[in-house]
Each structure stands twice: as C-alpha cells, then as structure tokens.
Scaffold this motif. Structure first.
Motif, mmCIF file in Angstrom:
data_model
loop_
_atom_site.group_PDB
_atom_site.id
_atom_site.type_symbol
_atom_site.label_atom_id
_atom_site.label_comp_id
_atom_site.label_asym_id
_atom_site.label_seq_id
_atom_site.Cartn_x
_atom_site.Cartn_y
_atom_site.Cartn_z
ATOM 1 N N UNK A 19 0.832 -1.208 0.000
ATOM 2 C CA UNK A 19 0.000 0.000 0.000
ATOM 3 C C UNK A 19 0.866 1.257 0.000
ATOM 4 N N UNK A 20 2.134 1.109 -0.384
ATOM 5 C CA UNK A 20 2.991 2.269 -0.549
ATOM 6 C C UNK A 20 3.561 2.852 0.721
ATOM 7 N N UNK A 21 3.706 2.017 1.766
ATOM 8 C CA UNK A 21 4.277 2.473 3.026
ATOM 9 C C UNK A 21 5.533 1.672 3.364
ATOM 10 N N UNK A 22 6.329 2.197 4.288
ATOM 11 C CA UNK A 22 7.472 1.448 4.797
ATOM 12 C C UNK A 22 7.035 0.683 6.048
ATOM 13 N N UNK A 23 7.744 -0.380 6.409
ATOM 14 C CA UNK A 23 7.426 -1.071 7.656
ATOM 15 C C UNK A 23 7.602 -0.142 8.851
ATOM 16 N N UNK A 24 6.662 -0.243 9.793
ATOM 17 C CA UNK A 24 6.731 0.553 11.018
ATOM 18 C C UNK A 24 6.432 -0.353 12.208
ATOM 19 N N UNK A 25 5.956 0.226 13.295
ATOM 20 C CA UNK A 25 5.680 -0.525 14.524
ATOM 21 C C UNK A 25 6.917 -1.282 14.999
ATOM 22 N N UNK A 26 8.091 -0.672 14.764
ATOM 23 C CA UNK A 26 9.339 -1.270 15.228
ATOM 24 C C UNK A 26 9.948 -2.292 14.306
ATOM 25 N N UNK A 27 9.302 -2.581 13.183
ATOM 26 C CA UNK A 27 9.766 -3.657 12.321
ATOM 27 C C UNK A 27 11.161 -3.462 11.765
ATOM 28 N N UNK A 28 11.515 -2.215 11.392
ATOM 29 C CA UNK A 28 12.835 -1.999 10.806
ATOM 30 C C UNK A 28 13.950 -2.129 11.838
ATOM 31 N N UNK A 29 13.600 -2.116 13.114
ATOM 32 C CA UNK A 29 14.591 -2.346 14.179
ATOM 33 C C UNK A 29 14.614 -3.814 14.572
ATOM 34 N N UNK A 30 13.434 -4.396 14.759
ATOM 35 C CA UNK A 30 13.353 -5.760 15.281
ATOM 36 C C UNK A 30 13.805 -6.795 14.259
ATOM 37 N N UNK A 31 13.257 -6.715 13.051
ATOM 38 C CA UNK A 31 13.416 -7.815 12.101
ATOM 39 C C UNK A 31 14.872 -8.053 11.680
ATOM 40 N N UNK A 32 15.640 -7.024 11.294
ATOM 41 C CA UNK A 32 17.032 -7.326 10.913
ATOM 42 C C UNK A 32 17.863 -7.891 12.048
ATOM 43 N N UNK A 33 17.506 -7.577 13.286
ATOM 44 C CA UNK A 33 18.228 -8.130 14.426
ATOM 45 C C UNK A 33 17.883 -9.595 14.651
ATOM 46 N N UNK A 34 16.730 -10.012 14.165
ATOM 47 C CA UNK A 34 16.331 -11.408 14.303
ATOM 48 C C UNK A 34 16.830 -12.270 13.155
ATOM 49 N N UNK A 35 16.711 -11.763 11.917
ATOM 50 C CA UNK A 35 16.974 -12.618 10.753
ATOM 51 C C UNK A 35 18.099 -12.113 9.867
ATOM 52 N N UNK A 36 18.691 -10.952 10.183
ATOM 53 C CA UNK A 36 19.741 -10.394 9.355
ATOM 54 C C UNK A 36 19.198 -9.458 8.285
ATOM 55 N N UNK A 37 20.102 -8.658 7.744
ATOM 56 C CA UNK A 37 19.690 -7.624 6.782
ATOM 57 C C UNK A 37 19.065 -8.210 5.524
ATOM 58 N N UNK A 38 19.684 -9.230 4.947
ATOM 59 C CA UNK A 38 19.221 -9.741 3.661
ATOM 60 C C UNK A 38 17.784 -10.266 3.748
#
Length: 256
Positions: free
Chosen positions: A133-152
């Motif tokens: 819908x043309x938005x970036x991930x929010x609700x902490x996702x850009x902080x949480x997710x790469x720390x869990x699964x890595x950048x790629x």
C-alpha cells in the motif's frame, strides 16, 4: 476495567491478553491500541507472565485501514498510539509470550515480534505487507526484524512483502517455535506456566540485557551484565535459587 476490543484476564499468575476483533482479523484501530497499552500497564506483582494472542482465525492483520485515523496523520498516530503500545510490550513488568494463532501481518507481525518469545501455530504466517500500500514497515519492524533474521532476509521480507510460514520463521530464528495445531494451546500453556513459576524479575532483566546489547560494544555490554547481575544477586529469588540447589529441592520463586 471493561475492554471492548480486547479481553484481559489473569489466572495462576498468567495474564491473557486476547486481541478481540475477529470479524476484522483483529486489525488494530485506535481503541485497540489504547486498550492494549492500558492493560499491559495495569498489571501488578501477581502477574508473572503475559500471553498475547488473537481471537478467531488470526493473530492480527495489522492496521485497520477502515479506521478513521489510519490515513489522516500517520506520523502522529505512530507517535501517539503505536509507540506507547509497543513500549508497553517491551517494558512490561512480566515476560510476554506472543501466541500467534494465525496470520500476523504488517503492524500485527511487528507487535508479535516485540514480545520476548513468539510461539506460532504451524498454519500461521508472517508478512511485512506495508509496501503493498505504498508504506514502509513501522511498529518497530525496521529495528526488530534485521536483528532477528539479518539484513538480507529482512530486506527481502519488506521489499517483496511475501508470506513467511511459521515453520520458515522458526528455521530463520525469527520466532522461538512453530507448533502443530493439535499441540498449540497445550504448548503455550506449558511455556507460560514455566515462566509464571520462575524468577520473573530475572526474566525481565534478561530482556533488558538482550535489548541493550544491540547498540553496545563488548566492553559496554560487560558493564550492563555486571549491573543487572548485581541487581539479580541481591534478589530474594537468587537466595531461594541457591538454597533450593543446596537442599536438592525445586525452587519456590516469588518474582522478587
């Protein structure tokens, strides 16, 4: 307090917070965010573990796009409503288990991932659906997710907005475990019971140490460990743990 968009109850030291808009796949609206924040902020010393789950077929489908506030002032909504809700999860006085019983999409996925432990039924899936819908991930996702699964993997999830099964999420280390449907409720109850009987203040300190480690170098993290371990070493639960070990009996932790 009576809630309209969630249900909240406690039993044997376990608080169950159920997102309760099943007709909307438990989509987050302004009232639900406020009620989640209020419920988690209200827990007392009698609560030793929180289980957060969803009513019906899904955990949470993310932001309710029919909510009047959804498109009016997105930045303001994130600051006023999402930030307090997510901090209520990450700063909760008891460890939080997200019991993901179905789809966890967008902000709903990131709400689940903000918990200390995520247990999902095998039929569940996670999706970072924001770019659809043309938005970036929010609700902490850009902080949480790469720390869990890595950048790629985080970048792939966010750019392609593809569904990730609970089994794949577990294999990636995004969640703790994926459980067959027939065993899901029993497993969540057993996990919650284990935490409720344990040194809950120590569990919260573990959370603090893990989250602080993300921005620390090794020397700084050693200082964090020493500080938090000092607090744990002065606790009644540490004294009880040592006594039970010496006396060869199960510990009776109080969370203090």
């Amino acid at each position: 307090m009576a809630y309209e968009t969630i249900s909240f109850s406690t039993n044997n030291g376990i608080a169950t917070l159920m997102l309760n808009r099943p007709d909307r796949m438990n989509a987050l609206n302004s009232q639900m965010r406020a009620e989640i924040t209020e419920a988690l902020g209200s827990i007392g010393d009698d609560v030793r573990c929180v289980v957060m789950t969803g009513a019906g077929a899904g955990f949470c489908s993310g932001q309710d796009l029919r909510d009047a506030a959804a498109g009016a002032d997105i930045e303001g909504t994130l600051r006023r409503e999402y930030e307090p809700m997510l901090k209520a999860v990450t700063e909760c006085r008891a460890p939080v288990i997200a019991a993901v019983n179905g789809v966890a999409a967008g902000a709903g996925a990131n709400l689940a991932l903000a918990a200390d432990v995520v247990i999902a039924v095998e039929s569940a899936y996670f999706t970072q659906a924001f770019t659809k819908i043309g938005l970036i991930p929010d609700a902490g996702g850009t902080w949480i997710l790469p720390r869990l699964v890595g950048h790629a993997r985080a970048a792939g999830m966010m750019l392609f907005a593809e569904d990730i099964s609970a089994r794949q999420a577990a294999d990636w280390g995004m969640i703790w475990e994926a459980i067959p449907e027939a065993e899901f409720v029993e497993t969540v109850q057993a996990r919650a019971g284990h935490l409720a009987k344990g040194p809950s203040a120590t569990y919260v300190a573990v959370r603090r140490a893990l989250r602080e480690s993300g921005g620390n170098d090794f020397a700084t993290q050693l200082e964090v460990e020493a500080r938090l371990q000092g607090e744990a070493g002065r606790s009644a639960d540490f004294r009880e743990g040592v006594a039970s070990f010496i006396e060869k009996r199960p510990p009776n932790f109080t969370g203090r």
